[in-house]
Design a protein around this motif. Structure first.
Motif, short mmCIF file in Angstrom:
data_model
loop_
_atom_site.label_atom_id
_atom_site.label_comp_id
_atom_site.label_asym_id
_atom_site.label_seq_id
_atom_site.Cartn_x
_atom_site.Cartn_y
_atom_site.Cartn_z
N TRP A 28 0.01 3.20 -9.37
CA TRP A 28 0.48 2.36 -8.26
C TRP A 28 -0.70 1.68 -7.55
O TRP A 28 -0.58 0.54 -7.11
N ALA A 29 -1.85 2.36 -7.45
CA ALA A 29 -3.01 1.76 -6.79
C ALA A 29 -3.58 0.61 -7.64
O ALA A 29 -3.92 -0.45 -7.10
N VAL A 30 -3.64 0.82 -8.95
CA VAL A 30 -4.11 -0.24 -9.84
C VAL A 30 -3.15 -1.43 -9.78
O VAL A 30 -3.58 -2.58 -9.72
N TYR A 31 -1.86 -1.14 -9.75
CA TYR A 31 -0.84 -2.19 -9.68
C TYR A 31 -0.98 -3.00 -8.39
O TYR A 31 -0.97 -4.25 -8.42
N VAL A 32 -1.13 -2.33 -7.27
CA VAL A 32 -1.24 -3.02 -5.97
C VAL A 32 -2.51 -3.87 -5.94
O VAL A 32 -2.48 -5.02 -5.46
#
Length: 188
Positions: A28-32
């Motif tokens: 989720w952090a990489v996606y954001v």
């Protein structure tokens, strides 16, 4: 063998953190982060297009927008509007010119922003899953068989060159020759 510890360390790291992470960052952090990067870049391109439309007529960007390829994209933007912006994020190499054209054509920002938001969501999903898997696969292939990675890169470049050549050849055949067009109009 010197590569054996590196390959096993890479495999252990992928198993411990998962493929869709970067150095232990969760998906989720990489996606954001990917979403924020593409959102900022696309908006900067849109506003650059708006600036060109305001009077930066002699710049390289204005000349780019006058090219036949860009004129085709501008026509599509007029026809399809915001869906073209969203779909451009599913392509490679088209989204910059579409965002630039949307700004140049002064697409209303609220409509553009909705299309951009959906497109950026899609782009971030694709590049943080498939893109990350391709990068990890290429690294692992390089560690195991560097010649195989080089061969795959050459094959991919050859395929792209062949497809571009075929496309150009088809478009040249589709255009009537100047002499033939003149003869056809004289007969009518």
């Amino acid at each position: 063998m010197l590569l054996a510890p590196t390959v096993s360390a890479a495999a252990d790291d992928a198993g411990r953190h998962g493929v869709f992470t970067l150095e232990g960052f969760p998906f989720w952090a990489v996606y954001v982060i990917a979403f924020c990067i593409v959102m900022a870049r696309a908006q900067a391109t849109y506003w650059l297009g708006r600036g060109v439309a305001r009077g930066m007529g002699g710049t390289r960007v204005a000349h780019l927008l006058a090219s036949p390829r860009a004129v085709q994209v501008v026509d599509r933007i007029h026809r399809w509007g915001p869906p073209a912006v969203t779909v451009s994020f599913l392509t490679v190499g088209v989204q910059t010119i579409v965002n630039l054209a949307a700004g140049y054509l002064r697409m209303p920002f609220p409509r553009y922003l909705v299309a951009l938001f959906v497109g950026c969501l899609l782009w971030a999903a694709i590049w943080t899953t498939v893109g990350t898997a391709v990068v990890y696969g290429a690294i692992l292939l390089f560690l195991l068989h560097p010649a195989a990675l080089a061969a795959a890169a050459v094959l991919a470049a050859g395929a792209v060159a062949w497809l571009l050549h075929r496309r150009r050849h088809r478009s040249r055949r589709a255009e009537p020759a100047p002499h033939a067009a003149g003869v056809a109009t004289e007969q009518h």
